[in-house]
Write an enzyme that holds these catalytic residues in place. Structure first.
Site, mmCIF file in Angstrom:
data_model
loop_
_atom_site.group_PDB
_atom_site.id
_atom_site.type_symbol
_atom_site.label_atom_id
_atom_site.label_comp_id
_atom_site.label_asym_id
_atom_site.label_seq_id
_atom_site.Cartn_x
_atom_site.Cartn_y
_atom_site.Cartn_z
ATOM 1 N N ASP A 199 0.837 -1.200 0.000
ATOM 2 C CA ASP A 199 0.000 0.000 0.000
ATOM 3 C C ASP A 199 0.872 1.252 0.000
ATOM 4 O OD1 ASP A 199 -2.393 1.388 -0.028
ATOM 5 O OD2 ASP A 199 -2.588 1.405 2.152
ATOM 6 N N LYS A 218 1.974 4.642 -0.996
ATOM 7 C CA LYS A 218 1.323 5.805 -1.598
ATOM 8 C C LYS A 218 1.849 7.032 -0.874
ATOM 9 C CE LYS A 218 -2.458 5.058 1.577
ATOM 10 N NZ LYS A 218 -3.842 4.741 1.836
ATOM 11 N N ASN A 265 1.554 7.653 2.830
ATOM 12 C CA ASN A 265 2.345 6.834 3.737
ATOM 13 C C ASN A 265 3.817 7.254 3.774
ATOM 14 O OD1 ASN A 265 0.412 5.207 4.939
ATOM 15 N ND2 ASN A 265 0.388 3.762 3.232
ATOM 16 N N ASP A 299 3.332 2.343 7.842
ATOM 17 C CA ASP A 299 2.425 1.232 7.519
ATOM 18 C C ASP A 299 3.101 0.022 6.895
ATOM 19 O OD1 ASP A 299 0.350 2.644 8.528
ATOM 20 O OD2 ASP A 299 -0.532 3.187 6.618
ATOM 21 N N THR A 334 -9.930 3.444 -5.365
ATOM 22 C CA THR A 334 -8.772 4.329 -5.487
ATOM 23 C C THR A 334 -7.553 3.521 -5.888
ATOM 24 O OG1 THR A 334 -8.531 4.155 -3.093
ATOM 25 C CG2 THR A 334 -9.401 6.224 -3.953
HETATM 26 P P1 ADP Z 1 -3.779 5.670 5.622
HETATM 27 O O1 ADP Z 1 -4.561 4.412 5.684
HETATM 28 O O2 ADP Z 1 -4.371 6.731 4.736
HETATM 29 O O3 ADP Z 1 -2.327 5.463 5.417
HETATM 30 P P2 ADP Z 1 -3.204 6.028 8.395
HETATM 31 O O4 ADP Z 1 -4.277 5.572 9.315
HETATM 32 O O5 ADP Z 1 -2.024 5.178 8.179
HETATM 33 O O6 ADP Z 1 -3.962 6.324 7.049
HETATM 34 O O7 ADP Z 1 -2.685 7.429 8.836
HETATM 35 C C1 ADP Z 1 -3.464 8.597 8.682
HETATM 36 C C2 ADP Z 1 -2.588 9.807 8.892
HETATM 37 O O8 ADP Z 1 -2.093 9.836 10.222
HETATM 38 C C3 ADP Z 1 -1.333 9.849 8.028
HETATM 39 O O9 ADP Z 1 -1.570 10.306 6.742
HETATM 40 C C4 ADP Z 1 -0.455 10.795 8.844
HETATM 41 O O10 ADP Z 1 -0.781 12.128 8.583
HETATM 42 C C5 ADP Z 1 -0.817 10.431 10.274
HETATM 43 N N1 ADP Z 1 0.165 9.466 10.787
HETATM 44 C C6 ADP Z 1 0.230 8.135 10.532
HETATM 45 N N2 ADP Z 1 1.275 7.552 11.168
HETATM 46 C C7 ADP Z 1 1.896 8.540 11.843
HETATM 47 C C8 ADP Z 1 3.071 8.573 12.718
HETATM 48 N N3 ADP Z 1 3.786 7.492 12.974
HETATM 49 N N4 ADP Z 1 3.412 9.785 13.249
HETATM 50 C C9 ADP Z 1 2.672 10.890 12.970
HETATM 51 N N5 ADP Z 1 1.596 10.922 12.172
HETATM 52 C C10 ADP Z 1 1.195 9.768 11.617
HETATM 53 MG MG MG Z 2 -0.835 5.268 6.548
#
Ligand code: ADP
Ligand code: MG
Length: 335
Positions: free
Chosen positions: A147, A149, A152, A168, A186
């Site tokens: 995944d 993108k 991430n 991720d 998407t």
């Molecule tokens: P997605 O499934 O779109 O990747 P996530 O749930 O992984 O969504 O994360 C959503 C958002 O949370 C990310 O786009 C980022 O802005 C924030 N985020 C994710 N992981 C972290 C981290 N380790 N530290 C700070 N912000 C984070």
């Molecule tokens: Mg993410």
């Protein structure tokens, strides 16, 4: 209500209520929301001032993967690389699985590029090099991201020379966000063999890296169609172009790099190691010309976030929290 839609706050199941996570961490503000999860800022109770990110995954989004979960997490915890967001802990309760991760505070990739004054092929090449090194490390360990993108890819800190971090990694098996996102329409970063429902491997990450590199050099995605079926066809045929005028000033080496990653046949596609060895990454073929105006204008047009998806910058949230805490202290002193 859609099965995986966001619940209203009223309905939202209380996080951490029945889990040990609250013994160790104070769950605070939302940092970002994904399709099936919410990422919260949390403070370590034993070491106050130490912050982490906690990804709360709704169990509704995890499909029958429960037993494999602990094994996967154990593997991931032991792996560390400077360009990969470290997974440190896992908790669970009836409603959620909580993944405790290293907190990164520099914000998302495209946001930072749009804010910059100058941006060159060489900058893009350096970003891709870091991503390739992180992904190569995980591929060596037999882990596929699935995944990859731009959302991430997060900057480690707000300093101008901050490294980029991949988040991720290894979680797609747990979240299954890859396939779900595809089902939800998407597919922009998904390799043709995934859409063709053929068995696939780590080559899918190299495809996604190619798509990201393409966007980094022009600001718009290589495949686009209002109609999902038509979009699928474009990807299945690996049909993309380096359109004029956007690509006129981009080096032939950069285009060659992208063609080798966005190669329809996974067997002929560049591996991470081949991509790292390519002159656009490891030689001197990435140009120094400033392409910021054109790329950022396109990014602005093509990657605007809806308000609810906008990620909160962790630094700003922490600063705000400290202010509030100091304010409370001041008040106490005055009393
Ligand atoms: P997605 O499934 O779109 O990747 P996530 O749930 O992984 O969504 O994360 C959503 C958002 O949370 C990310 O786009 C980022 O802005 C924030 N985020 C994710 N992981 C972290 C981290 N380790 N530290 C700070 N912000 C984070
Ligand atoms: Mg993410």
């Amino acid at each position: 209500m859609p099965l995986f839609g966001r619940k209203s706050d009223g309905e939202k199941k209380e996080r951490g209520k029945d889990s040990d996570i609250r013994k160790k961490y104070d769950l605070k503000e939302t940092l970002g929301t994904g399709a099936f999860s919410e990422v919260l800022l949390a403070e370590d109770k034993i070491q106050p001032g130490k912050f982490v990110a906690v990804k709360c995954i709704d169990r509704m989004g995890i499909v029958g993967k429960e037993e494999s979960l602990t094994n996967e997490i154990e593997v991931l915890r032991r792996l560390n690389h400077p360009n990969i967001v470290q997974l440190t802990d896992v908790f669970e309760d009836k409603n959620y699985v909580y993944l405790v991760m290293e907190l990164v505070t520099g914000g998302e990739l495209f946001d930072r590029i749009m804010e910059k004054g100058s941006y060159t092929e060489r900058d893009a090449s350096y970003l891709m090099k870091q991503v390739l090194e992180g992904v190569d490390f995980m591929h060596e360990k037999g882990i596929v991201h699935r995944d990859l993108k731009p959302e991430n890819l997060l900057y480690y800190s707000s300093s101008a020379d901050s490294k980029i971090m991949i988040s991720d990694f290894g979680l797609s098996k747990i979240e299954d966000s890859g396939t779900m996102a595809t089902a939800c329409g998407t597919p922009g970063y998904v390799a043709p063999e995934v859409l063709a429902q053929q068995p696939y491997g780590k080559e899918v990450d190299c495809w996604s890296i190619g798509v990201i590199a393409y966007i980094l050099l022009c600001g718009y995605p290589p495949f686009y169609d209002e109609n999902d079926a038509a979009l699928f066809q474009q990807i299945l045929r690996a049909e993309f172009e380096f359109d004029s005028p956007y690509w006129d000033d981009i080096s032939e080496s950069a285009k060659e790099f992208i063609r080798n990653l966005m190669c329809k046949d996974p067997k002929k596609r560049f591996t991470c190691k081949q991509a790292i060895a390519f002159p656009w990454i490891s030689g001197n073929t990435a140009l120094d010309k400033n392409i910021h105006a054109s790329v950022s204008a396109q990014m602005q047009k093509n990657f605007i976030k809806s308000k609810w998806k906008r990620a909160y910058n962790a630094t700003a949230v922490i600063r705000q929290m400290r202010k509030l805490a100091m304010h409370k202290e001041d008040k106490k002193l005055q009393e």
